[in-house]
Scaffold this active site. Structure first.
Site, PDB file in Angstrom:
ATOM      1  CB  SER A  17      -0.918   0.023   1.230  1.00 60.66           C
ATOM      2  OG  SER A  17      -0.133   0.215   2.398  1.00 60.66           O
ATOM      3  N   GLY A  18       0.249   2.390  -0.156  1.00 64.02           N
ATOM      4  CA  GLY A  18       0.931   3.682  -0.006  1.00 64.02           C
ATOM      5  C   GLY A  18       2.125   3.870  -0.928  1.00 64.02           C
ATOM      6  CE1 TYR A 173       6.159   7.623  11.166  1.00 62.52           C
ATOM      7  CE2 TYR A 173       6.620   9.969  11.084  1.00 62.52           C
ATOM      8  CZ  TYR A 173       6.350   8.783  10.437  1.00 62.52           C
ATOM      9  OH  TYR A 173       6.291   8.749   9.073  1.00 62.52           O
TER      10      TYR A 173
END
Lengths: 296, 279
Positions: A17-18, A173
């Site tokens: 995905s992405g 993150y």
């Protein structure tokens, strides 16, 4: 259409995905042989069919692995070695460390690592180590690790580098994305002696319209990610920047570590700290048990 | 800590957080849980990352025979212990009348029997040269009668009272006992869903497992009797202490009844689910 990438073999993680899928699609169109990596068997099969429909001659393949676990990264590397050996001389022209995740609540992997630290940072570190002999066997090879401009908002918290005691998902993150750049810089320094024909880059894809940050997070945090997403470019556009770094014909300056949309950029001051890069390398070797590896 | 710290339920969400926190402090570890594969992975990574000795042995703590075998193995391995963290525990989803008697029995066996027996066995294997630290994972549920979680909450009340009494009995003998009483911890997708269903209160009362583990070990080293992670949770506990238990039960019943409806009565699970607890 024959390009510099026709016939090249390239591994892409998070390719279902992405940004990862968009990169895999474009590479397949250009005739590269993509080996995609995903977590779910079903999504891997769907992505493989999608790529094969674009260009059957490119013979795309997928491997399933949970990159949160080092045991899985090692197993994956073995599987990739097997795939390549079955096709002829075992060499790899490119590795795209793209898979990334976001977890709002602190979650430790089965091996006891903070999940974002494990997936976004340690997995690229370990997979690169595992695949380096194959990359070094190619005439030239490129390693692209997907980082993010958000790395500039933080520095490494050495006393609690996985933020276990004071966890904040967004901060964690950002730290992994900073660590990705430091890793890439130190990797290049080591490659100059060991395998000068292999080059590593960290890519900032910019804000991209992908579903990261939407699972298991409170509504407010989902909203923040959604705003990023709304302002984002389509994944196919982000993929162009990664492909530019894989294409040796475009010859990006190998001494420049950090790139956005195929253009060199200056990362944050923390990301250029050579001493921090070496310290992080030593710590990562301990965490991954690669102390006796070819890059030590 | 020079001697081994034994952690039960070591591969669950909170157990892992304790294992990593102990290892990062340089403490030798002895881990146990149901399945061998995750124990082996965790032990390997902790030893590699923190350089501490890590031993492990799989055991189903709901099974009296397996508990005896584990304690027998500990004796024959001649390991000496400086601490014990009783994390293993759980609950079954569902109303009291929906639960099977086997499920109810397993709650009592794991939360109560296993904790008592491991504590009893480890005190005989302690390293007399250092203070022995016991941590029992109770819950905020230990303070209140809890409709929808009657057996679970009562088992945690047992652990709280057991800890407080044992702490007094062993005072002056180089043993400390600390009861950890957390609100819901975000350890599994089901626990996270339960926190989300409580809305803003869920957000505010929830602590990350890493902070809870670190705070608990600090409290244990300081010889504290009870540790509640989170300022708001400590405040709520203090307020809850002023209200008669029947009123608290009524209030919790209302809150949890609503939260259960929001979650859509989850399918009855056949396994013990770890601490999904209240606030």
């Amino acid at each position: 259409m024959a390009t510099n990438l026709t016939g090249k073999t390239i591994v892409i993680t998070g390719a279902t995905s992405g940004i990862g899928l968009a990169t895999a699609e474009e590479l397949t169109r250009r005739g590269a042989h993509v080996i995609g990596v995903g977590r779910s068997v079903g999504r891997c099969r769907a992505a493989e069919e999608r790529l094969a429909a674009l260009n059957p001659a490119a013979r795309p393949a997928f491997c399933t692995a949970d990159l949160a676990l080092q045991s899985e990264v090692r197993r994956l590397a073995g599987e990739i070695r097997g795939l390549l050996a079955a096709r002829g001389p075992a060499a790899l022209d490119g590795l795209v460390n793209n898979a990334g995740t976001f977890t709002y609540w602190l979650a430790l992997t089965t091996e006891g690592f903070e999940t974002q630290w494990a997936v976004n940072y340690l997995a690229p570190f370990l997979l690169t180590h595992e695949l380096l002999p194959l990359l070094a066997a190619a005439p030239t090879a490129r390693i692209v690790t997907v980082s993010s401009e958000s790395h500039a908002h933080t520095s490494l918290r050495w006393a609690d580098i996985q933020l276990r005691r004071r966890y904040n998902g967004l901060l964690a993150y950002q730290q992994t994305k900073l660590a990705d750049i430091l890793f890439t810089a130190e990797l290049n320094r080591r490659l100059r002696g060991q395998a000068p024909h292999v080059h590593a880059f960290a890519a900032d894809p910019g804000l991209v319209d992908t579903p990261i940050g939407q699972k298991g997070t409170p509504e407010l945090v989902q909203w923040v990610w959604q705003r990023r997403r709304d302002a984002g470019i389509p994944p196919a556009k982000a993929a162009q920047g990664i492909i530019a770094l894989l294409d040796e014909g475009l010859a990006p300056r190998p001494d420049t570590v950090y790139w956005r949309h195929g253009q060199p950029r200056q990362p944050s001051r923390q990301a250029q700290d050579a001493a921090a890069a070496q310290r992080l390398w030593a710590l990562s070797e301990q965490m991954c048990g690669t102390n006796n590896g070819s890059l030590s | 800590m020079k001697s081994y710290v034994l952690i039960t339920g070591a591969t669950g969400g909170l157990g892992k957080a304790f294992a990593v926190e102990c290892a990062s402090r340089g403490w030798p570890l002895y881990l146990t849980d149901l399945r061998p594969e995750p124990l082996e992975l965790l032990a390997g990574a902790l030893h590699r990352t923190y350089g501490v000795p890590v031993r492990w042995r799989a055991c189903d703590l709901t099974d009296a025979g397996q508990r005896t075998a584990l304690c027998e193995a500990l004796r024959s391995e001649q390991a000496r212990f400086g601490g014990l963290i009783n994390v293993a525990g759980g609950d079954h989803e569902g109303l009291f009348c929906e639960q099977t008697s086997a499920q109810l029995r397993s709650i009592v066996r794991l939360n109560i029997e296993a904790t008592i027996e491991m504590t009893h066995a480890l005190l005989r294997l302690r390293d007399a040269s250092e203070t022995f630290r016991i941590v029992n994972v109770a819950s905020l549920a230990a303070f209140y009668p809890m409709p929808y979680k009657a057996t679970y909450a009562a088992s945690k009340r047992f652990l709280l009272d057991f800890s407080l009494a044992l702490r007094q009995e062993l005072a002056g003998q180089g043993v400390t006992v600390t009861a950890l009483c957390p609100a819901g911890l975000p350890t599994t997708p089901a626990c996270i869903a339960a926190i989300e269903a409580q809305g803003v209160m869920g957000q505010l009362t929830t602590q990350n497992t890493g902070a809870a583990a670190a705070g608990t070990l600090d409290a244990a080293l300081a010889g504290k009797a009870v540790y509640i992670p989170g300022l708001l949770n400590r405040l709520l506990r203090a307020l809850g202490g002023l209200v008669p238990p029947t009123v608290v039960a009524w209030f919790i019943g209302r809150r949890w009844g609503a939260a259960r409806r929001d979650l859509g009565n989850p399918a009855e699970s056949s396994i013990l689910v770890p601490e999904a607890s209240p606030a």
